[in-house]
Design a protein around this motif. Structure first.
Motif, PDB file in Angstrom:
ATOM      1  N   MET A   1       0.822  -1.196   0.000  1.00  0.00           N
ATOM      2  CA  MET A   1       0.000   0.000   0.000  1.00  0.00           C
ATOM      3  C   MET A   1       0.864   1.257   0.000  1.00  0.00           C
ATOM      4  SD  MET A   1      -3.058   0.777   2.557  1.00  0.00           S
ATOM      5  CE  MET A   1      -3.982   2.235   2.477  1.00  0.00           C
ATOM      6  N   LEU A   2       1.819   1.328   0.926  1.00  0.00           N
ATOM      7  CA  LEU A   2       2.728   2.476   0.982  1.00  0.00           C
ATOM      8  C   LEU A   2       4.080   2.072   0.406  1.00  0.00           C
ATOM      9  CD1 LEU A   2       2.131   3.829   4.606  1.00  0.00           C
ATOM     10  CD2 LEU A   2       1.150   4.690   2.492  1.00  0.00           C
ATOM     11  N   GLU A  40      -1.453  14.627  -1.892  1.00  0.00           N
ATOM     12  CA  GLU A  40      -2.861  14.534  -2.285  1.00  0.00           C
ATOM     13  C   GLU A  40      -3.312  13.079  -2.330  1.00  0.00           C
ATOM     14  OE1 GLU A  40      -2.887  16.692  -5.981  1.00  0.00           O
ATOM     15  OE2 GLU A  40      -2.956  18.647  -4.964  1.00  0.00           O
ATOM     16  N   LYS A  41      -2.431  12.186  -2.810  1.00  0.00           N
ATOM     17  CA  LYS A  41      -2.758  10.754  -2.845  1.00  0.00           C
ATOM     18  C   LYS A  41      -2.940  10.209  -1.422  1.00  0.00           C
ATOM     19  CE  LYS A  41      -0.345   6.550  -3.532  1.00  0.00           C
ATOM     20  NZ  LYS A  41       0.987   6.041  -3.706  1.00  0.00           N
ATOM     21  N   GLY A  45      -6.544   8.961  -0.015  1.00  0.00           N
ATOM     22  CA  GLY A  45      -6.614   7.586   0.475  1.00  0.00           C
ATOM     23  C   GLY A  45      -6.970   7.487   1.945  1.00  0.00           C
ATOM     24  N   GLY A  46      -7.144   8.632   2.602  1.00  0.00           N
ATOM     25  CA  GLY A  46      -7.533   8.632   4.010  1.00  0.00           C
ATOM     26  C   GLY A  46      -6.393   8.348   4.966  1.00  0.00           C
ATOM     27  N   ILE A  47      -5.164   8.288   4.464  1.00  0.00           N
ATOM     28  CA  ILE A  47      -4.013   7.998   5.330  1.00  0.00           C
ATOM     29  C   ILE A  47      -3.561   9.259   6.049  1.00  0.00           C
ATOM     30  CG2 ILE A  47      -1.588   7.276   5.333  1.00  0.00           C
ATOM     31  CD1 ILE A  47      -2.392   5.462   2.923  1.00  0.00           C
ATOM     32  N   LEU A  48      -3.466  10.340   5.324  1.00  0.00           N
ATOM     33  CA  LEU A  48      -3.072  11.623   5.891  1.00  0.00           C
ATOM     34  C   LEU A  48      -4.338  12.462   6.028  1.00  0.00           C
ATOM     35  CD1 LEU A  48      -0.654  13.329   6.777  1.00  0.00           C
ATOM     36  CD2 LEU A  48      -0.453  14.123   4.426  1.00  0.00           C
TER      37      LEU A  48
END
Length: 151
Positions: A1-2, A40-41, A45-48
């Protein structure tokens, strides 16, 4: 994912969330436009989820912190909804957590001093609906409070 760049971005932001995009890009050896796309990604993606100010409430005169462990009267169908709605409206409640088990909800409450806490407890907390039992735990010291993830 990352990937590695995503993890490096997150590590830098955890250490210094006030970094500007140009500063962060420079530290990572990336161009500002590429870094902006990555940020922005991570956001989409709700990660940041964003940045926030961390305020030292003790510096503002709040000297008392109490954890309240609340058991609700679960024979009432709206016990959780009604209680949580009321608790959200109390400014001195910093955190609300729900649990499975004997304790249903934990509230983290701050106050200027013990007299102020007693006022909050008697006038605001005890008026919340559907409380079956409540236990107060006075905080003595915060040993570790860290939201930094091992990325």
């Amino acid at each position: 994912m990352l990937d590695d760049l995503d993890r490096r971005i997150l590590r830098h932001l955890q250490r210094d969330p006030a970094l500007s995009v140009p500063e962060l890009a420079d530290r990572l050896g990336q161009s500002a436009p590429r870094l902006t796309r990555r940020l922005e990604k991570l956001q989409s993606g709700g990660i940041l989820r964003g940045q926030r100010a961390v305020i030292d409430w003790r510096a503002l005169g709040y000297e008392v912190e109490v954890s309240l462990r609340v058991t609700l009267d679960k024979t009432q169908t709206r016990a959780f909804d009604d209680f949580l709605e009321g608790a959200r409206g109390i400014p001195e409640v910093l955190e609300i957590q729900t649990f499975l088990g004997r304790v249903d909800v934990r509230l983290s409450v701050i106050a200027r001093d013990i007299a102020h806490y007693q006022h909050i407890y008697r006038r605001k907390i005890l008026t919340l609906p559907h409380i079956a039992d409540i236990e107060a735990l006075m905080h003595v010291a915060r040993i570790k409070s860290d939201e930094v993830l091992p990325i």
